[in-house]
Design a protein around this motif. Sequence first.
Motif, PDB file in Angstrom:
ATOM      1  N   ARG A  34       1.621   5.503  -4.915  1.00  0.00           N
ATOM      2  CA  ARG A  34       0.228   5.154  -4.764  1.00  0.00           C
ATOM      3  C   ARG A  34      -0.431   4.546  -5.966  1.00  0.00           C
ATOM      4  NH1 ARG A  34      -1.600   7.134  -0.055  1.00  0.00           N
ATOM      5  NH2 ARG A  34      -0.390   8.749   0.998  1.00  0.00           N
ATOM      6  N   ASP A  35       0.184   4.827  -7.296  1.00  0.00           N
ATOM      7  CA  ASP A  35      -0.493   3.812  -8.387  1.00  0.00           C
ATOM      8  C   ASP A  35       0.124   2.638  -8.470  1.00  0.00           C
ATOM      9  OD1 ASP A  35       1.616   5.560  -8.942  1.00  0.00           O
ATOM     10  OD2 ASP A  35       0.945   5.989 -10.797  1.00  0.00           O
ATOM     11  N   GLY A  36      -0.347   1.860  -9.267  1.00  0.00           N
ATOM     12  CA  GLY A  36       0.084   0.607  -9.476  1.00  0.00           C
ATOM     13  C   GLY A  36      -0.379  -0.517  -8.732  1.00  0.00           C
ATOM     14  N   ASP A  37      -0.048  -1.639  -9.180  1.00  0.00           N
ATOM     15  CA  ASP A  37      -0.935  -3.102  -8.462  1.00  0.00           C
ATOM     16  C   ASP A  37       0.084  -3.151  -7.078  1.00  0.00           C
ATOM     17  OD1 ASP A  37      -1.789  -3.806 -10.532  1.00  0.00           O
ATOM     18  OD2 ASP A  37      -0.399  -5.083 -11.311  1.00  0.00           O
ATOM     19  N   ALA A  38      -0.786  -3.227  -5.938  1.00  0.00           N
ATOM     20  CA  ALA A  38      -0.309  -3.313  -4.483  1.00  0.00           C
ATOM     21  C   ALA A  38       0.389  -2.255  -3.961  1.00  0.00           C
ATOM     22  CB  ALA A  38       0.377  -4.722  -4.453  1.00  0.00           C
ATOM     23  N   ALA A  39       0.351  -1.085  -4.694  1.00  0.00           N
ATOM     24  CA  ALA A  39       1.121   0.024  -4.088  1.00  0.00           C
ATOM     25  C   ALA A  39       0.105   0.898  -3.223  1.00  0.00           C
ATOM     26  CB  ALA A  39       1.287   0.948  -5.297  1.00  0.00           C
ATOM     27  N   ASP A  40       0.442   1.236  -1.910  1.00  0.00           N
ATOM     28  CA  ASP A  40      -0.538   1.803  -1.130  1.00  0.00           C
ATOM     29  C   ASP A  40       0.249   3.069  -0.554  1.00  0.00           C
ATOM     30  OD1 ASP A  40       1.743   0.970   0.655  1.00  0.00           O
ATOM     31  OD2 ASP A  40       0.417  -0.278   1.704  1.00  0.00           O
ATOM     32  N   GLY A  41       1.382   3.695  -1.022  1.00  0.00           N
ATOM     33  CA  GLY A  41       2.035   4.900  -0.717  1.00  0.00           C
ATOM     34  C   GLY A  41       2.484   4.740   0.656  1.00  0.00           C
ATOM     35  N   ALA A  42       2.922   3.509   1.183  1.00  0.00           N
ATOM     36  CA  ALA A  42       3.645   3.418   2.335  1.00  0.00           C
ATOM     37  C   ALA A  42       5.021   3.707   2.407  1.00  0.00           C
ATOM     38  CB  ALA A  42       3.173   1.974   2.833  1.00  0.00           C
ATOM     39  N   THR A  43       5.614   3.961   3.413  1.00  0.00           N
ATOM     40  CA  THR A  43       6.954   4.000   3.411  1.00  0.00           C
ATOM     41  C   THR A  43       7.458   2.541   4.020  1.00  0.00           C
ATOM     42  OG1 THR A  43       7.009   6.626   3.756  1.00  0.00           O
ATOM     43  CG2 THR A  43       9.104   5.138   4.447  1.00  0.00           C
TER      44      THR A  43
END
Length: 50
Positions: A34-43
């Motif tokens: 969930r953290d970082g560039d373009a990260a959304d926690g998606a699978t």
Amino acid sequence: MSSAGTTFNHDHRAETPDGAQQLPMLDVLRRDPRDGDAADGATRHFWAPS
């Protein structure tokens, strides 16, 4: 997990066109942080027929 009764094997080219034989394939499920560039926690689902 089972693909019985679904179109998963056909959709991912993991069986012959007539559905008679399953073919080897590789599935990888990866959850993005969930953290970082373009990260959304998606699978994410990645697959490759052999």
